[in-house]
Write a protein that holds these residues in place. Sequence first.
Motif, PDB file in Angstrom:
ATOM      1  N   SER A   1      27.030 -15.505   2.081  1.00 30.53           N
ATOM      2  CA  SER A   1      26.123 -16.456   2.724  1.00 30.53           C
ATOM      3  C   SER A   1      25.124 -15.675   3.557  1.00 30.53           C
ATOM      4  O   SER A   1      25.340 -14.503   3.906  1.00 30.53           O
ATOM      5  CB  SER A   1      26.895 -17.445   3.599  1.00 30.53           C
ATOM      6  N   ASP A   2      24.005 -16.314   3.845  1.00 35.75           N
ATOM      7  CA  ASP A   2      22.947 -15.694   4.648  1.00 35.75           C
ATOM      8  C   ASP A   2      22.483 -14.361   4.061  1.00 35.75           C
ATOM      9  O   ASP A   2      22.168 -13.413   4.795  1.00 35.75           O
ATOM     10  CB  ASP A   2      23.415 -15.470   6.094  1.00 35.75           C
ATOM     11  N   LEU A   3      22.436 -14.287   2.725  1.00 39.38           N
ATOM     12  CA  LEU A   3      21.992 -13.052   2.077  1.00 39.38           C
ATOM     13  C   LEU A   3      20.497 -12.857   2.305  1.00 39.38           C
ATOM     14  O   LEU A   3      19.688 -13.730   1.997  1.00 39.38           O
ATOM     15  CB  LEU A   3      22.294 -13.101   0.583  1.00 39.38           C
ATOM     16  N   LYS A   4      20.143 -11.696   2.845  1.00 36.73           N
ATOM     17  CA  LYS A   4      18.741 -11.370   3.073  1.00 36.73           C
ATOM     18  C   LYS A   4      18.457  -9.971   2.540  1.00 36.73           C
ATOM     19  O   LYS A   4      19.281  -9.057   2.686  1.00 36.73           O
ATOM     20  CB  LYS A   4      18.403 -11.418   4.567  1.00 36.73           C
ATOM     21  N   ILE A   5      17.304  -9.827   1.925  1.00 34.20           N
ATOM     22  CA  ILE A   5      16.854  -8.515   1.454  1.00 34.20           C
ATOM     23  C   ILE A   5      15.936  -7.944   2.521  1.00 34.20           C
ATOM     24  O   ILE A   5      14.858  -8.490   2.780  1.00 34.20           O
ATOM     25  CB  ILE A   5      16.128  -8.633   0.103  1.00 34.20           C
ATOM     26  N   LEU A   6      16.349  -6.864   3.141  1.00 35.10           N
ATOM     27  CA  LEU A   6      15.545  -6.249   4.190  1.00 35.10           C
ATOM     28  C   LEU A   6      14.418  -5.412   3.603  1.00 35.10           C
ATOM     29  O   LEU A   6      13.435  -5.122   4.301  1.00 35.10           O
ATOM     30  CB  LEU A   6      16.419  -5.383   5.097  1.00 35.10           C
ATOM     31  N   GLY A   7      14.558  -5.039   2.344  1.00 32.82           N
ATOM     32  CA  GLY A   7      13.487  -4.287   1.699  1.00 32.82           C
ATOM     33  C   GLY A   7      13.967  -3.590   0.445  1.00 32.82           C
ATOM     34  O   GLY A   7      15.100  -3.106   0.385  1.00 32.82           O
ATOM     35  N   ASP A   8      13.109  -3.584  -0.568  1.00 35.99           N
ATOM     36  CA  ASP A   8      13.299  -2.772  -1.775  1.00 35.99           C
ATOM     37  C   ASP A   8      12.301  -1.629  -1.671  1.00 35.99           C
ATOM     38  O   ASP A   8      11.095  -1.861  -1.450  1.00 35.99           O
ATOM     39  CB  ASP A   8      13.021  -3.588  -3.040  1.00 35.99           C
TER      40      ASP A   8
ATOM     41  N   GLU B   1       0.830  -1.208   0.000  1.00 38.97           N
ATOM     42  CA  GLU B   1       0.000   0.000   0.000  1.00 38.97           C
ATOM     43  C   GLU B   1       0.863   1.256   0.000  1.00 38.97           C
ATOM     44  O   GLU B   1       0.594   2.210  -0.731  1.00 38.97           O
ATOM     45  CB  GLU B   1      -0.910  -0.007   1.230  1.00 38.97           C
ATOM     46  N   VAL B   2       1.898   1.260   0.829  1.00 34.78           N
ATOM     47  CA  VAL B   2       2.773   2.430   0.926  1.00 34.78           C
ATOM     48  C   VAL B   2       3.506   2.682  -0.382  1.00 34.78           C
ATOM     49  O   VAL B   2       3.689   3.832  -0.804  1.00 34.78           O
ATOM     50  CB  VAL B   2       3.788   2.235   2.078  1.00 34.78           C
ATOM     51  N   GLN B   3       3.911   1.609  -1.057  1.00 40.00           N
ATOM     52  CA  GLN B   3       4.731   1.744  -2.261  1.00 40.00           C
ATOM     53  C   GLN B   3       3.913   1.839  -3.556  1.00 40.00           C
ATOM     54  O   GLN B   3       4.495   1.908  -4.632  1.00 40.00           O
ATOM     55  CB  GLN B   3       5.691   0.557  -2.362  1.00 40.00           C
ATOM     56  N   LYS B   4       2.602   1.856  -3.447  1.00 45.13           N
ATOM     57  CA  LYS B   4       1.755   1.914  -4.639  1.00 45.13           C
ATOM     58  C   LYS B   4       2.117   3.108  -5.513  1.00 45.13           C
ATOM     59  O   LYS B   4       2.213   4.239  -5.036  1.00 45.13           O
ATOM     60  CB  LYS B   4       0.287   1.995  -4.219  1.00 45.13           C
ATOM     61  N   ASP B   5       2.370   2.843  -6.781  1.00 45.18           N
ATOM     62  CA  ASP B   5       2.722   3.866  -7.793  1.00 45.18           C
ATOM     63  C   ASP B   5       4.088   4.512  -7.559  1.00 45.18           C
ATOM     64  O   ASP B   5       4.419   5.513  -8.208  1.00 45.18           O
ATOM     65  CB  ASP B   5       1.649   4.959  -7.866  1.00 45.18           C
ATOM     66  N   GLU B   6       4.880   3.973  -6.647  1.00 46.54           N
ATOM     67  CA  GLU B   6       6.218   4.518  -6.395  1.00 46.54           C
ATOM     68  C   GLU B   6       7.261   3.786  -7.241  1.00 46.54           C
ATOM     69  O   GLU B   6       7.077   2.623  -7.609  1.00 46.54           O
ATOM     70  CB  GLU B   6       6.583   4.374  -4.915  1.00 46.54           C
ATOM     71  N   VAL B   7       8.369   4.469  -7.527  1.00 50.86           N
ATOM     72  CA  VAL B   7       9.483   3.870  -8.261  1.00 50.86           C
ATOM     73  C   VAL B   7      10.473   3.289  -7.255  1.00 50.86           C
ATOM     74  O   VAL B   7      11.002   4.013  -6.401  1.00 50.86           O
ATOM     75  CB  VAL B   7      10.192   4.914  -9.151  1.00 50.86           C
ATOM     76  N   ILE B   8      10.723   1.995  -7.355  1.00 45.48           N
ATOM     77  CA  ILE B   8      11.648   1.328  -6.446  1.00 45.48           C
ATOM     78  C   ILE B   8      13.072   1.477  -6.984  1.00 45.48           C
ATOM     79  O   ILE B   8      13.386   1.024  -8.080  1.00 45.48           O
ATOM     80  CB  ILE B   8      11.300  -0.173  -6.303  1.00 45.48           C
ATOM     81  N   ASN B   9      13.930   2.146  -6.217  1.00 45.07           N
ATOM     82  CA  ASN B   9      15.298   2.389  -6.695  1.00 45.07           C
ATOM     83  C   ASN B   9      16.353   2.260  -5.592  1.00 45.07           C
ATOM     84  O   ASN B   9      17.488   2.684  -5.761  1.00 45.07           O
ATOM     85  CB  ASN B   9      15.403   3.765  -7.349  1.00 45.07           C
ATOM     86  N   LYS B  10      15.956   1.666  -4.466  1.00 44.89           N
ATOM     87  CA  LYS B  10      16.908   1.510  -3.367  1.00 44.89           C
ATOM     88  C   LYS B  10      16.614   0.204  -2.648  1.00 44.89           C
ATOM     89  O   LYS B  10      15.477  -0.286  -2.659  1.00 44.89           O
ATOM     90  CB  LYS B  10      16.804   2.688  -2.392  1.00 44.89           C
ATOM     91  N   SER B  11      17.635  -0.360  -2.026  1.00 44.77           N
ATOM     92  CA  SER B  11      17.459  -1.609  -1.302  1.00 44.77           C
ATOM     93  C   SER B  11      18.424  -1.668  -0.126  1.00 44.77           C
ATOM     94  O   SER B  11      19.519  -1.100  -0.172  1.00 44.77           O
ATOM     95  CB  SER B  11      17.695  -2.807  -2.220  1.00 44.77           C
ATOM     96  N   SER B  12      17.986  -2.370   0.918  1.00 40.89           N
ATOM     97  CA  SER B  12      18.851  -2.670   2.062  1.00 40.89           C
ATOM     98  C   SER B  12      19.004  -4.179   2.147  1.00 40.89           C
ATOM     99  O   SER B  12      18.004  -4.903   2.165  1.00 40.89           O
ATOM    100  CB  SER B  12      18.244  -2.133   3.364  1.00 40.89           C
ATOM    101  N   ILE B  13      20.247  -4.641   2.164  1.00 43.95           N
ATOM    102  CA  ILE B  13      20.511  -6.078   2.217  1.00 43.95           C
ATOM    103  C   ILE B  13      21.510  -6.365   3.331  1.00 43.95           C
ATOM    104  O   ILE B  13      22.204  -5.462   3.812  1.00 43.95           O
ATOM    105  CB  ILE B  13      21.053  -6.613   0.874  1.00 43.95           C
ATOM    106  N   VAL B  14      21.553  -7.621   3.753  1.00 42.33           N
ATOM    107  CA  VAL B  14      22.526  -8.041   4.755  1.00 42.33           C
ATOM    108  C   VAL B  14      23.093  -9.382   4.324  1.00 42.33           C
ATOM    109  O   VAL B  14      22.377 -10.226   3.785  1.00 42.33           O
ATOM    110  CB  VAL B  14      21.893  -8.126   6.166  1.00 42.33           C
ATOM    111  N   PHE B  15      24.392  -9.574   4.542  1.00 44.85           N
ATOM    112  CA  PHE B  15      25.028 -10.834   4.168  1.00 44.85           C
ATOM    113  C   PHE B  15      26.302 -11.014   4.977  1.00 44.85           C
ATOM    114  O   PHE B  15      26.779 -10.083   5.643  1.00 44.85           O
ATOM    115  CB  PHE B  15      25.355 -10.871   2.665  1.00 44.85           C
ATOM    116  N   THR B  16      26.832 -12.206   4.938  1.00 43.85           N
ATOM    117  CA  THR B  16      28.142 -12.483   5.518  1.00 43.85           C
ATOM    118  C   THR B  16      29.052 -13.008   4.413  1.00 43.85           C
ATOM    119  O   THR B  16      28.570 -13.478   3.369  1.00 43.85           O
ATOM    120  CB  THR B  16      28.054 -13.531   6.647  1.00 43.85           C
ATOM    121  N   VAL B  17      30.336 -12.902   4.623  1.00 43.01           N
ATOM    122  CA  VAL B  17      31.306 -13.431   3.668  1.00 43.01           C
ATOM    123  C   VAL B  17      32.327 -14.266   4.426  1.00 43.01           C
ATOM    124  O   VAL B  17      32.460 -14.160   5.654  1.00 43.01           O
ATOM    125  CB  VAL B  17      32.020 -12.307   2.882  1.00 43.01           C
ATOM    126  N   ALA B  18      33.037 -15.101   3.688  1.00 40.68           N
ATOM    127  CA  ALA B  18      34.068 -15.937   4.306  1.00 40.68           C
ATOM    128  C   ALA B  18      35.142 -15.067   4.941  1.00 40.68           C
ATOM    129  O   ALA B  18      35.456 -13.983   4.443  1.00 40.68           O
ATOM    130  CB  ALA B  18      34.678 -16.851   3.258  1.00 40.68           C
TER     131      ALA B  18
END
Length: 280
Positions: A264-271, A186-203
Amino acid sequence: MKRVAIQGGLGAYHGIAAENFFEEEVEIVPCATFKDIFTGIKKDPNLIGIMAIENTIAGSLLGNYDLLKNSKLPIAGEYKQRISHCLAVLPGQTIHDVKEVISHPIALMQCVEFLETLPGVKVVEHEDTALAARDIAQKQLSGVAAICSERAAEIYGLEILARGIETNKHNFTRFLIFGNRWIVDEVQKDEVINKSSIVFTVAHTEGSLSQVLSVLSFYHISLTKIQSLPIIGREWEYQFYVDVKFDDYARYQQALNAIRPLSSDLKILGDYPEGRQSEL
């Protein structure tokens, strides 16, 4: 009317940011802690959360990253709120009556130069800027001043002795808005998605993080923030919270697919859409 859960009381900057983000009057649901916001959403799935994630002076609120990740509630948007503090007291009091100043520790830090102009005044940390103002009003604390928003001073009937007392006038806090999936849609209706927050770990090996960042660069994904947090129970290993911007959503998805084998453990917190910023 939208119901928005915040940390703090009425007149807190969280509530001001919520009104500015939605550009309408909202019903504020005060919570004692940031964790309580998520508890509130579990009890009422239609509740919207807003939470500070970083400040241009104080830096990141590290604990809030894990709260958001563990909740699995997606980010719907962001808002960058100008933070302008005032000094407020009971009506009829003057600056010469002030013997103690109370506020949230971050607000106190942001006003250190002004506080230095008040020799002999005791500085006391409080859980929240708005609740500091409320306590002065409810307990009729003579000789005590709150550092808070003008809105809080107005709500609790306090008199403002000084405005704009923060040391750095480019003082902004970035707030994240989040909730259950239907809230986000509802909040993002008609909005342009151009940013994201992600979290991950690496070796825990040489060059592992730089490989991920190189892939993002290859796909023309702009890195706007990177924050490392230790992984509890795994000494000297870290998870990375990363904010990215992009102008091609399909290319952004390709970049995510490309970094999965390197992390590893890649998660998308939100687009979500890049947030607006209030004026100076």
